[in-house]
Design an enzyme around this catalytic site. Structure first.
Site, mmCIF file in Angstrom:
data_model
loop_
_atom_site.group_PDB
_atom_site.id
_atom_site.type_symbol
_atom_site.label_atom_id
_atom_site.label_comp_id
_atom_site.label_asym_id
_atom_site.label_seq_id
_atom_site.Cartn_x
_atom_site.Cartn_y
_atom_site.Cartn_z
ATOM 1 N N HIS A 155 -17.734 6.479 -28.570
ATOM 2 C CA HIS A 155 -17.523 7.274 -27.350
ATOM 3 C C HIS A 155 -18.051 6.510 -26.138
ATOM 4 C CE1 HIS A 155 -16.962 11.406 -25.478
ATOM 5 N NE2 HIS A 155 -17.444 10.667 -24.490
ATOM 6 N N HIS B 104 -16.953 5.331 -21.829
ATOM 7 C CA HIS B 104 -16.035 5.425 -20.673
ATOM 8 C C HIS B 104 -16.015 4.075 -19.974
ATOM 9 C CE1 HIS B 104 -15.491 9.886 -20.701
ATOM 10 N NE2 HIS B 104 -16.617 9.789 -21.411
ATOM 11 N N GLN C 272 -10.800 14.340 -16.801
ATOM 12 C CA GLN C 272 -12.111 14.698 -16.265
ATOM 13 C C GLN C 272 -12.065 15.977 -15.417
ATOM 14 O OE1 GLN C 272 -15.416 12.407 -16.354
ATOM 15 N NE2 GLN C 272 -15.631 14.619 -16.530
#
Ligand SMILES: [Zn+2]
Length: 377
Positions: A25, A27, A121
């Site tokens: 995980h 970003h 998001q």
């Protein structure tokens, strides 16, 4: 022992040889963006989302690509061989962030395998137009359907959000990895709906629930029900210890909650639990280095995982458990598996987590891609 001609032999000299670490995980589009975004004064998830929303409108694909490549190199230097990243799409992000991340993945293809999940998001129902952006991002080469079910205006919208993720997953025959119940609010009840839909749609084993913080705030009776449901649906759970410790508990006085999901209880019920870095120096979390041993170190503290068996479980959360969650094939040290390895100058998992050394060698498909260097953090 004999080796095929042309082989190169690395004498590990008694060091720990582990399958490459996995960051399930991350970003990449956010990495190293801290200085591009207004300071997060409350330290909450909602303020971070607001500031990121304003900043991302101005980002170019080239800027995203450059920061993503820096993060991939940092991860690889610490022994990571596989990453699952979430990339922000929606009416503000457009497809520029996707373009940047996919380009970074291509540039680093020989260093690290990267799965890309499309991510919303700003929500789905509260961002009309985002659904079409998701579809376009999948057409560009993203692999998984992501979402943020708890970030809608009402519970009904959160459920609709999950329905739409499954519709798209069916359309693309894709797995799902959804940010879900990333809140201390004990009334946030998206995870059970995700698990129920996973069963109903025939998607068992193909869904990951990321964060699942609210589970820690449910009463024990309800938590039991949700954990059993996750096990039945074979939904994998990804916890992000550093970010959860940092962003959750922000509305508490004292005692302050830790924010992590019920890791040990999930494991005891047979649920696959993996642990991710989530953020590297961004508005959501100013720290983070891309070192999965640091993530395991935080996990051990946050969930009291100090017995020998639990240390192994924390190590698994960034190796074999993460491989199961990401449905990787050919992972591990066995004949026929890819030679994706990290060599650590320690004796065992406890020493690895305790001292968090830089690997002396990192191998991708049998080729050394990093050797004892302190990667740019
Ligand atoms: Zn995330």
């Amino acid at each position: 022992m004999s080796f095929p001609r042309g082989s190169r032999v690395i004498d590990a000299g008694g060091s720990l040889v582990t399958p490459a670490f996995i960051d399930p995980h991350l970003h990449l589009d956010l990495a190293y963006s801290l200085d591009l975004v207004k300071p997060n004064r409350t330290g909450t998830l909602t303020e971070a989302i607001r500031h990121w929303n304003a900043a991302k409108k101005k980002l170019t694909a080239a800027n995203v690509r450059e920061r993503a490549i820096r993060a991939i190199h940092a991860e690889v230097g610490f022994g990571t061989g596989h990453i699952r990243t979430h990339v922000d799409v929606g009416t503000n992000a457009g497809l520029r962030l996707t373009e940047g991340v996919l380009s970074a993945r291509e540039a680093c293809a020989s260093l690290c395998d990267i799965q890309v999940a499309v991510f919303l998001q700003d929500g789905l129902l509260r961002d009309p137009g985002a659904y079409e952006q998701m579809r376009a991002a999948m057409d560009m080469g993203c692999d998984l359907i992501g979402g943020i079910a708890h970030n809608e205006r009402t519970d009904a919208d959160s459920r609709r959000h999950i329905d739409m993720l499954f519709d798209l997953a069916e359309e693309f025959d894709a797995d799902i990895d959804c940010h879900i119940d990333e809140t201390d609010n004990p009334q946030s009840r998206c995870t059970e709906y995700l698990a129920a839909e996973t069963i109903r749609r025939g998607w068992r084993g193909r869904v990951t629930a990321s964060h699942v913080c609210a589970l820690a705030s449910y009463n024990d009776v309800h938590a039991r029900k949700v954990i059993d449901l996750l096990a039945e649906a074979r939904v994998h759970v990804v916890t992000n210890p550093g970010v959860n410790l940092h962003l959750q508990g922000r509305y508490d006085r004292y005692p302050k909650r830790r924010g992590l999901t019920r890791v040990s209880e999930l494991l005891a019920a047979g649920v696959t639990v993996a642990a991710g870095q989530d953020c590297i120096r961004d508005p959501f979390y100013p720290l983070g280095t891309g070192q999965m041993l640091e993530v395991a170190h935080l996990l051990v503290h946050a969930d009291h995982m100090t017995l020998p068996r639990q240390i192994e479980q924390a190590f698994d959360a960034v190796t074999t458990g993460a491989a199961r969650a990401m449905r990787l094939r050919g992972y591990g040290i066995s004949r026929g598996s890819a030679a994706d390895l990290a060599i650590l100058p320690v004796s065992d998992a406890l020493e690895a987590i305790r001292t968090r050394p830089i690997p002396t060698h990192v191998l991708k498909n049998g080729r050394t891609v990093a050797a004892g260097r302190r990667a740019g953090r």
